[in-house]
Design a protein around this motif. Structure first.
Motif, PDB file in Angstrom:
ATOM      1  N   GLY A 219      -3.927   2.501   0.009  1.00 58.60           N
ATOM      2  CA  GLY A 219      -4.773   1.378  -0.495  1.00 58.60           C
ATOM      3  C   GLY A 219      -5.935   2.965  -0.174  1.00 58.60           C
ATOM      4  O   GLY A 219      -7.024   1.940  -0.826  1.00 58.60           O
ATOM      5  N   ARG A 220      -6.117   3.368   0.331  1.00 63.10           N
ATOM      6  CA  ARG A 220      -7.007   3.855   1.825  1.00 63.10           C
ATOM      7  C   ARG A 220      -8.380   4.634   1.274  1.00 63.10           C
ATOM      8  O   ARG A 220      -9.578   4.766   1.477  1.00 63.10           O
ATOM      9  CB  ARG A 220      -6.947   4.216   2.585  1.00 63.10           C
ATOM     10  N   LEU A 221      -8.049   4.936  -0.235  1.00 60.21           N
ATOM     11  CA  LEU A 221      -9.077   5.920  -0.829  1.00 60.21           C
ATOM     12  C   LEU A 221     -10.286   4.836  -2.417  1.00 60.21           C
ATOM     13  O   LEU A 221     -11.068   5.326  -2.154  1.00 60.21           O
ATOM     14  CB  LEU A 221      -8.638   7.431  -2.188  1.00 60.21           C
ATOM     15  N   VAL A 222     -10.297   3.669  -1.922  1.00 57.49           N
ATOM     16  CA  VAL A 222     -10.692   2.813  -2.440  1.00 57.49           C
ATOM     17  C   VAL A 222     -11.095   1.564  -1.557  1.00 57.49           C
ATOM     18  O   VAL A 222     -10.012   0.750  -1.129  1.00 57.49           O
ATOM     19  CB  VAL A 222     -10.053   2.201  -3.768  1.00 57.49           C
ATOM     20  N   ASP A 223     -12.243   1.327  -1.925  1.00 60.71           N
ATOM     21  CA  ASP A 223     -12.899   0.650  -1.343  1.00 60.71           C
ATOM     22  C   ASP A 223     -13.125  -1.175  -1.544  1.00 60.71           C
ATOM     23  O   ASP A 223     -13.313  -0.654  -3.082  1.00 60.71           O
ATOM     24  CB  ASP A 223     -14.713   0.822  -0.750  1.00 60.71           C
ATOM     25  N   ASP A 224     -12.849  -2.351  -0.827  1.00 64.04           N
ATOM     26  CA  ASP A 224     -12.920  -3.688  -1.093  1.00 64.04           C
ATOM     27  C   ASP A 224     -13.083  -3.440  -2.226  1.00 64.04           C
ATOM     28  O   ASP A 224     -12.364  -4.350  -2.723  1.00 64.04           O
ATOM     29  CB  ASP A 224     -14.436  -3.000  -1.485  1.00 64.04           C
ATOM     30  N   LEU A 225     -10.876  -3.774  -2.080  1.00 60.50           N
ATOM     31  CA  LEU A 225      -9.517  -3.248  -3.255  1.00 60.50           C
ATOM     32  C   LEU A 225      -9.609  -5.165  -3.388  1.00 60.50           C
ATOM     33  O   LEU A 225      -9.511  -5.572  -2.095  1.00 60.50           O
ATOM     34  CB  LEU A 225      -8.204  -2.985  -3.001  1.00 60.50           C
ATOM     35  N   ARG A 226      -9.670  -5.785  -4.371  1.00 56.18           N
ATOM     36  CA  ARG A 226      -8.905  -7.404  -4.125  1.00 56.18           C
ATOM     37  C   ARG A 226      -7.976  -7.579  -5.515  1.00 56.18           C
ATOM     38  O   ARG A 226      -7.543  -6.616  -5.759  1.00 56.18           O
ATOM     39  CB  ARG A 226     -10.180  -8.415  -4.748  1.00 56.18           C
ATOM     40  N   PRO A 227      -7.187  -8.917  -5.216  1.00 49.96           N
ATOM     41  CA  PRO A 227      -6.156  -9.175  -6.467  1.00 49.96           C
ATOM     42  C   PRO A 227      -6.827  -9.342  -7.342  1.00 49.96           C
ATOM     43  O   PRO A 227      -8.190  -9.284  -7.582  1.00 49.96           O
ATOM     44  CB  PRO A 227      -5.700 -10.101  -5.847  1.00 49.96           C
ATOM     45  N   GLY A 228      -6.550  -8.746  -8.692  1.00 50.93           N
ATOM     46  CA  GLY A 228      -6.901  -8.551 -10.147  1.00 50.93           C
ATOM     47  C   GLY A 228      -7.193  -7.249 -10.463  1.00 50.93           C
ATOM     48  O   GLY A 228      -7.425  -6.912 -10.944  1.00 50.93           O
ATOM     49  N   ASP A 229      -7.451  -6.253  -9.582  1.00 47.60           N
ATOM     50  CA  ASP A 229      -8.375  -5.357  -9.803  1.00 47.60           C
ATOM     51  C   ASP A 229      -7.462  -4.345 -10.713  1.00 47.60           C
ATOM     52  O   ASP A 229      -6.198  -4.013  -9.839  1.00 47.60           O
ATOM     53  CB  ASP A 229      -8.877  -4.820  -8.914  1.00 47.60           C
ATOM     54  N   LEU A 230      -7.700  -3.305 -11.067  1.00 44.57           N
ATOM     55  CA  LEU A 230      -6.672  -2.980 -11.453  1.00 44.57           C
ATOM     56  C   LEU A 230      -7.276  -0.848 -11.106  1.00 44.57           C
ATOM     57  O   LEU A 230      -8.438  -1.044 -10.374  1.00 44.57           O
ATOM     58  CB  LEU A 230      -7.369  -1.797 -12.974  1.00 44.57           C
ATOM     59  N   VAL A 231      -5.959  -0.633 -10.899  1.00 47.00           N
ATOM     60  CA  VAL A 231      -6.381   1.519  -9.989  1.00 47.00           C
ATOM     61  C   VAL A 231      -6.165   2.269 -11.568  1.00 47.00           C
ATOM     62  O   VAL A 231      -4.291   1.710 -11.764  1.00 47.00           O
ATOM     63  CB  VAL A 231      -6.196   1.172  -8.739  1.00 47.00           C
ATOM     64  N   LEU A 232      -5.663   3.150 -10.535  1.00 44.48           N
ATOM     65  CA  LEU A 232      -4.979   4.140 -10.898  1.00 44.48           C
ATOM     66  C   LEU A 232      -4.163   5.048  -9.939  1.00 44.48           C
ATOM     67  O   LEU A 232      -4.706   5.244  -9.343  1.00 44.48           O
ATOM     68  CB  LEU A 232      -6.063   5.840 -12.055  1.00 44.48           C
ATOM     69  N   VAL A 233      -3.287   5.022 -10.149  1.00 43.90           N
ATOM     70  CA  VAL A 233      -2.391   5.066  -8.736  1.00 43.90           C
ATOM     71  C   VAL A 233      -1.386   6.595  -9.378  1.00 43.90           C
ATOM     72  O   VAL A 233      -0.915   6.297 -10.109  1.00 43.90           O
ATOM     73  CB  VAL A 233      -0.998   4.449  -8.737  1.00 43.90           C
ATOM     74  N   HIS A 234      -1.586   7.396  -8.595  1.00 46.83           N
ATOM     75  CA  HIS A 234      -0.935   8.796  -8.674  1.00 46.83           C
ATOM     76  C   HIS A 234      -0.191   9.512  -7.589  1.00 46.83           C
ATOM     77  O   HIS A 234      -0.339   9.136  -6.017  1.00 46.83           O
ATOM     78  CB  HIS A 234      -2.084   9.915  -9.316  1.00 46.83           C
ATOM     79  N   ALA A 235       0.584   9.609  -7.552  1.00 48.75           N
ATOM     80  CA  ALA A 235       1.495   9.898  -5.987  1.00 48.75           C
ATOM     81  C   ALA A 235       1.953   8.721  -5.435  1.00 48.75           C
ATOM     82  O   ALA A 235       1.524   9.119  -3.809  1.00 48.75           O
ATOM     83  CB  ALA A 235       1.245  11.457  -5.625  1.00 48.75           C
ATOM     84  N   GLY A 236       1.783   7.816  -5.486  1.00 49.52           N
ATOM     85  CA  GLY A 236       1.647   6.528  -4.045  1.00 49.52           C
ATOM     86  C   GLY A 236       0.354   6.334  -3.579  1.00 49.52           C
ATOM     87  O   GLY A 236       0.985   5.608  -2.819  1.00 49.52           O
ATOM     88  N   VAL A 237      -0.386   6.462  -4.479  1.00 49.00           N
ATOM     89  CA  VAL A 237      -2.108   6.104  -4.097  1.00 49.00           C
ATOM     90  C   VAL A 237      -2.930   6.187  -4.735  1.00 49.00           C
ATOM     91  O   VAL A 237      -2.934   6.765  -5.899  1.00 49.00           O
ATOM     92  CB  VAL A 237      -2.117   7.660  -3.253  1.00 49.00           C
ATOM     93  N   ALA A 238      -3.698   4.729  -4.702  1.00 50.85           N
ATOM     94  CA  ALA A 238      -4.535   4.793  -5.312  1.00 50.85           C
ATOM     95  C   ALA A 238      -5.700   5.589  -5.760  1.00 50.85           C
ATOM     96  O   ALA A 238      -6.540   5.362  -4.349  1.00 50.85           O
ATOM     97  CB  ALA A 238      -5.091   2.946  -4.953  1.00 50.85           C
ATOM     98  N   VAL A 239      -6.365   6.219  -6.594  1.00 56.02           N
ATOM     99  CA  VAL A 239      -6.812   7.056  -6.427  1.00 56.02           C
ATOM    100  C   VAL A 239      -8.887   6.730  -6.726  1.00 56.02           C
ATOM    101  O   VAL A 239      -9.510   7.378  -6.511  1.00 56.02           O
ATOM    102  CB  VAL A 239      -6.195   8.889  -7.221  1.00 56.02           C
ATOM    103  N   THR A 240      -8.971   5.308  -7.953  1.00 54.94           N
ATOM    104  CA  THR A 240      -9.491   5.457  -8.505  1.00 54.94           C
ATOM    105  C   THR A 240      -9.829   3.945  -8.607  1.00 54.94           C
ATOM    106  O   THR A 240      -8.507   3.730  -9.074  1.00 54.94           O
ATOM    107  CB  THR A 240     -10.470   6.005  -9.554  1.00 54.94           C
ATOM    108  N   THR A 241     -10.969   2.908  -8.967  1.00 56.25           N
ATOM    109  CA  THR A 241     -10.420   1.612  -9.935  1.00 56.25           C
ATOM    110  C   THR A 241     -10.676   2.050 -11.406  1.00 56.25           C
ATOM    111  O   THR A 241     -11.349   2.683 -11.084  1.00 56.25           O
ATOM    112  CB  THR A 241     -11.534   0.464  -9.088  1.00 56.25           C
TER     113      THR A 241
END
Length: 248
Positions: A219-241
């Motif tokens: 999740g290092r590419l996305v700042d300030d993530l919290r439980p419940g946030d929706l993210v787009l995951v690609h190749a094992g990496v959260a790339v955006t919220t």
């Protein structure tokens, strides 16, 4: 079908009859695989209860009872997240633009649910930036409030119920759906997937729900993530919220 426009919509959208047939086919296949249908109608709670009763308590002798549960709009995301299992069905009845409906539909993929959206008024066109659903069955020439009061919406899900049982009468149609063949990244063979943050871990790692199962991703590419946030995951990496936590 009286009161239901079966013609093709603007921009090449399928007509209501085709939408109903495809939704019923998918729904019957999910029920045959032991799915439960979770029904939410944020603006019209009586319709969520009516849909659930329609499927659980069929009025036609010899038709099987199918598991369906009405969920109140208040706390709907928390309830569906807790109760639903991967492979279940989320049925939402609402007009386009309802925030509770939009939130639920946005999370359905992460929870591993097949989503079905019934509604009236302005149709939520694909690619319009709003939530998507696996199946959209729409009364696009009716005012939402009028459709909810006049019986047009009731007719829509009565037809859905009837067509679902028509599929059950033809067992060959109940074979599992073909595997999805969505385009994937040519370099890593991984598609972008919608996931819901479950826990924020140490060292930039996060635990997410994706396809109804928990997994750990970067999740290092996305700042300030919290439980419940929706993210787009690609190749094992959260790339955006994709959205904030419920209530944002």
């Amino acid at each position: 079908m009286a009161g239901v426009d079966t013609t093709a919509g603007q921009g090449g959208a399928p007509g209501t009859a085709e939408d109903l047939a495809l939704a019923a086919l998918s729904l019957a296949r999910r029920f045959a695989a032991a799915a439960t249908m979770w029904c939410v109608a944020p603006q019209w709670p009586a319709h969520a209860r009516h849909v659930a009763v329609e499927f659980v308590h069929p009025v036609v002798v010899g038709k099987r009872a199918l598991p369906a549960v009405s969920i109140d709009a208040s706390g709907a995301a928390e309830s569906v997240r807790l109760l639903a299992r991967p492979g279940d069905v989320l049925l939402v009845a609402s007009a386009a633009g309802d925030p509770v409906a939009s939130d639920l539909l946005a999370r359905a993929d992460a929870w591993g649910l097949t989503s079905l959206w019934l509604g009236a008024g302005r149709r939520p066109w694909a690619g319009g930036g709003g939530p998507r659903a696996d199946h959209v069955v729409w009364l696009q020439d009716a005012e939402p409030a009028v459709a909810a009061r006049s019986g047009a919406l009731v007719l829509l899900y009565h037809l859905l119920w009837e067509l679902t049982h028509v599929v059950f009468e033809h067992p060959g149609l109940l074979r599992p759906e073909p595997e999805r063949t969505d385009e994937v990244c040519i370099t890593c063979s991984d598609e972008g997937r919608v996931a819901e943050v479950r826990r924020v871990l140490a060292a930039g790692r996060i635990e997410v729900w994706a396809g109804g199962h928990a997994e750990e991703v970067d999740g290092r590419l996305v700042d300030d993530l919290r439980p419940g946030d929706l993210v787009l995951v690609h190749a094992g990496v959260a790339v955006t919220t994709l959205s904030g936590a419920p209530g944002d």
